[in-house]
Design an enzyme around this catalytic site. Structure first.
Site, PDB file in Angstrom:
ATOM      1  N   ASN A 131     -10.033  -0.452  15.026  1.00 32.14           N
ATOM      2  CA  ASN A 131     -11.261   0.226  16.799  1.00 32.14           C
ATOM      3  C   ASN A 131     -10.287  -0.986  17.992  1.00 32.14           C
ATOM      4  O   ASN A 131     -11.131  -0.923  18.650  1.00 32.14           O
ATOM      5  CB  ASN A 131     -11.744  -0.118  16.692  1.00 32.14           C
ATOM      6  CG  ASN A 131     -12.606   1.220  15.088  1.00 32.14           C
ATOM      7  OD1 ASN A 131     -12.773   2.115  14.734  1.00 32.14           O
ATOM      8  ND2 ASN A 131     -13.607   0.139  14.571  1.00 32.14           N
ATOM      9  N   THR A 132      -9.519  -2.186  17.310  1.00 35.42           N
ATOM     10  CA  THR A 132      -9.370  -2.562  18.677  1.00 35.42           C
ATOM     11  C   THR A 132      -7.773  -1.625  19.372  1.00 35.42           C
ATOM     12  O   THR A 132      -6.084  -2.052  18.340  1.00 35.42           O
ATOM     13  CB  THR A 132      -9.248  -4.030  18.453  1.00 35.42           C
ATOM     14  OG1 THR A 132     -10.379  -4.379  19.259  1.00 35.42           O
ATOM     15  CG2 THR A 132      -8.603  -4.153  20.059  1.00 35.42           C
ATOM     16  N   PHE A 166     -15.506  -4.995  18.320  1.00 39.06           N
ATOM     17  CA  PHE A 166     -15.432  -5.846  18.538  1.00 39.06           C
ATOM     18  C   PHE A 166     -16.400  -6.576  19.850  1.00 39.06           C
ATOM     19  O   PHE A 166     -16.323  -7.216  20.467  1.00 39.06           O
ATOM     20  CB  PHE A 166     -14.419  -6.893  18.849  1.00 39.06           C
ATOM     21  CG  PHE A 166     -13.113  -7.161  17.630  1.00 39.06           C
ATOM     22  CD1 PHE A 166     -13.453  -6.686  16.266  1.00 39.06           C
ATOM     23  CD2 PHE A 166     -12.053  -7.926  17.662  1.00 39.06           C
ATOM     24  CE1 PHE A 166     -12.243  -6.136  15.199  1.00 39.06           C
ATOM     25  CE2 PHE A 166     -10.853  -7.626  17.071  1.00 39.06           C
ATOM     26  CZ  PHE A 166     -11.340  -6.814  15.308  1.00 39.06           C
ATOM     27  N   ASN A 223     -17.219   3.801  12.023  1.00 35.32           N
ATOM     28  CA  ASN A 223     -17.087   3.287  12.770  1.00 35.32           C
ATOM     29  C   ASN A 223     -16.142   2.546  13.990  1.00 35.32           C
ATOM     30  O   ASN A 223     -15.176   3.254  12.617  1.00 35.32           O
ATOM     31  CB  ASN A 223     -17.869   1.222  12.246  1.00 35.32           C
ATOM     32  CG  ASN A 223     -16.878   0.519  12.270  1.00 35.32           C
ATOM     33  OD1 ASN A 223     -17.091  -0.243  13.365  1.00 35.32           O
ATOM     34  ND2 ASN A 223     -16.282   0.115  11.441  1.00 35.32           N
ATOM     35  N   ASN A 277      -9.809  -4.308   4.718  1.00 29.51           N
ATOM     36  CA  ASN A 277     -10.887  -3.267   5.898  1.00 29.51           C
ATOM     37  C   ASN A 277     -10.788  -2.529   6.208  1.00 29.51           C
ATOM     38  O   ASN A 277     -10.420  -1.530   4.785  1.00 29.51           O
ATOM     39  CB  ASN A 277     -10.256  -4.508   7.143  1.00 29.51           C
ATOM     40  CG  ASN A 277     -10.694  -3.817   8.365  1.00 29.51           C
ATOM     41  OD1 ASN A 277     -12.266  -3.580   8.474  1.00 29.51           O
ATOM     42  ND2 ASN A 277     -10.640  -5.342   9.479  1.00 29.51           N
ATOM     43  N   SER A 322      -8.244  -4.605  12.170  1.00 32.00           N
ATOM     44  CA  SER A 322      -9.587  -3.705  12.403  1.00 32.00           C
ATOM     45  C   SER A 322      -8.823  -2.403  13.045  1.00 32.00           C
ATOM     46  O   SER A 322      -7.975  -2.632  14.370  1.00 32.00           O
ATOM     47  CB  SER A 322     -10.449  -4.096  13.641  1.00 32.00           C
ATOM     48  OG  SER A 322     -10.955  -3.188  14.014  1.00 32.00           O
ATOM     49  N   LYS A 376      -7.245 -11.370   7.307  1.00 27.43           N
ATOM     50  CA  LYS A 376      -8.472 -10.357   6.539  1.00 27.43           C
ATOM     51  C   LYS A 376      -7.031  -9.020   6.417  1.00 27.43           C
ATOM     52  O   LYS A 376      -6.808  -8.597   8.094  1.00 27.43           O
ATOM     53  CB  LYS A 376      -9.845  -9.669   7.128  1.00 27.43           C
ATOM     54  CG  LYS A 376     -10.043  -8.352   7.067  1.00 27.43           C
ATOM     55  CD  LYS A 376     -11.629  -8.145   7.103  1.00 27.43           C
ATOM     56  CE  LYS A 376     -12.300  -7.730   6.975  1.00 27.43           C
ATOM     57  NZ  LYS A 376     -13.864  -7.518   6.694  1.00 27.43           N
TER      58      LYS A 376
END
Length: 353
Positions: free
Chosen positions: A189-190, A119, A115, A254, A187, A225
């Protein structure tokens, strides 16, 4: 039954299937008879399953990881499936759309997902509205024992030097409505977010949040996390910082940016591109991290174990490694809602005489 249903659902885009499935589940659980039937099918009630974690009593140790119910829209429905806790979010101060679609991909050969959601959420004020409505229903609908975690992050447009302000905003607004907090700096993804895992950046964010926490009449557990891609030196920094600042635990872990050892063809992986990998390939690494943290900290740091849990045996492995609670996500997609019951039945079974 679920295997047949899964084969049908997997014909469609993952994000669309998620919204469709939750729409159906919401419809069933909105009716009292529907809630009764779902609980009868999936609930496992046993006082032996209760867990005291970071000073909070959980009715059972199985939770749903952040990312599934980002906006606290499905709490009543998910409660009927037997979860002991749900982690909402990741929540940011301002609403944001996340990354362009498609951004969620299945790797069926690997029992995994990739994925790069970014966010996507409706912003903290809207999430608070949803939590208020759910709390009003909790006594009537039997939700009172479900624990809620608030997974908090920063907006994409917020520079890293001001990131602590975003975390503080979410912390203060969510504080009356959640039972514990998880700081998400891991994460993939940012852009630039993982830079906040460096010791000094973390120290600023966690110190600010602990200061806010101490101002409350009753403090709430504050967890971090972490990424499974940290090296041992970075892990040691996290452990040392956790003991220095006295935050309340870790979520391990994560998603990973690694693509090592996958069965899916290279062409498919290149076509999908960037994103965090979850599911079976993460199982071994996350368990090793849990064990490492337990050994290094002499088991002083409470841990929520997450990553590659698809069976009761996987859950037991995480807990034997040192996890006090566990979370599922990708395994829930591949195995269906009966996974929660299977894990709980295995843990509540009394040994034969």
């Amino acid at each position: 039954m679920y295997k047949w249903l899964r084969s049908l659902l997997f014909l469609f885009p993952p994000e669309s299937v998620h919204h469709f499935s939750m729409f159906i589940l919401n419809g069933i659980s909105s009716i009292r008879a529907g809630r009764y039937l779902l609980r009868k099918a999936f609930y496992v009630e046993d006082p032996l399953l209760k867990k005291n974690f970071a000073g909070i009593v959980f009715k059972n140790p199985v939770g749903l990881a952040a990312g599934f119910d980002k906006n606290a829209l499905y709490l009543q429905s998910l409660e009927t499936l037997g979860f002991g806790f749900i982690e909402i979010g990741t929540v940011t101060p301002l609403a944001q759309d996340g990354n362009p679609k498609p951004r969620l991909f299945r790797l069926k050969k690997d029992g995994a997902l990739i994925n790069r959601m970014g966010f996507n959420n409706q912003g903290v004020d809207k999430v608070v509205e949803h939590l208020k409505k759910w709390k009003e229903k909790s006594t009537e609908s039997g939700n009172g024992l479900l624990r809620i975690g608030g997974n908090i992050g920063k907006n994409k447009i917020t520079p890293n030097e001001n990131a602590w302000q975003d975390y503080a905003i979410c912390f203060e607004k969510l504080f009356p409505w959640v039972d514990y907090f998880v700081v998400n700096v891991s994460s993939p993804n940012t852009p630039g977010l993982r830079e906040l895992q460096e010791k000094e950046s973390l120290r600023i964010i966690l110190t600010k949040l602990q200061d806010l926490n101490r101002k409350q009449k009753i403090q709430k557990p504050l967890l971090l996390k972490i990424s499974p891609d940290l090296n041992n030196s970075q892990m040691d920094d996290v452990i040392n910082l956790s003991e220095e600042i006295h935050f309340d635990g870790l979520v391990v872990s994560n998603t990973t940016i690694s693509r090592d050892g996958l069965y899916s063809p290279t062409e498919k992986l290149e076509h999908i591109g960037t994103g965090g990998l979850s599911g079976d390939p993460l199982k071994k690494k996350s368990t090793e991290f849990i064990h490492y943290i337990g050994q290094k900290s002499n088991h002083r740091i409470p841990i929520i174990g997450s990553g590659g849990i698809r069976s009761a045996a996987d859950a037991k492995e995480k807990m034997l490694a040192g996890a006090g609670l566990i979370q599922i996500w990708t395994g829930f997609i591949y195995e269906g809602p009966s996974l929660v019951r299977k894990i709980l039945k295995a843990q509540s079974s009394k040994p034969k005489a």
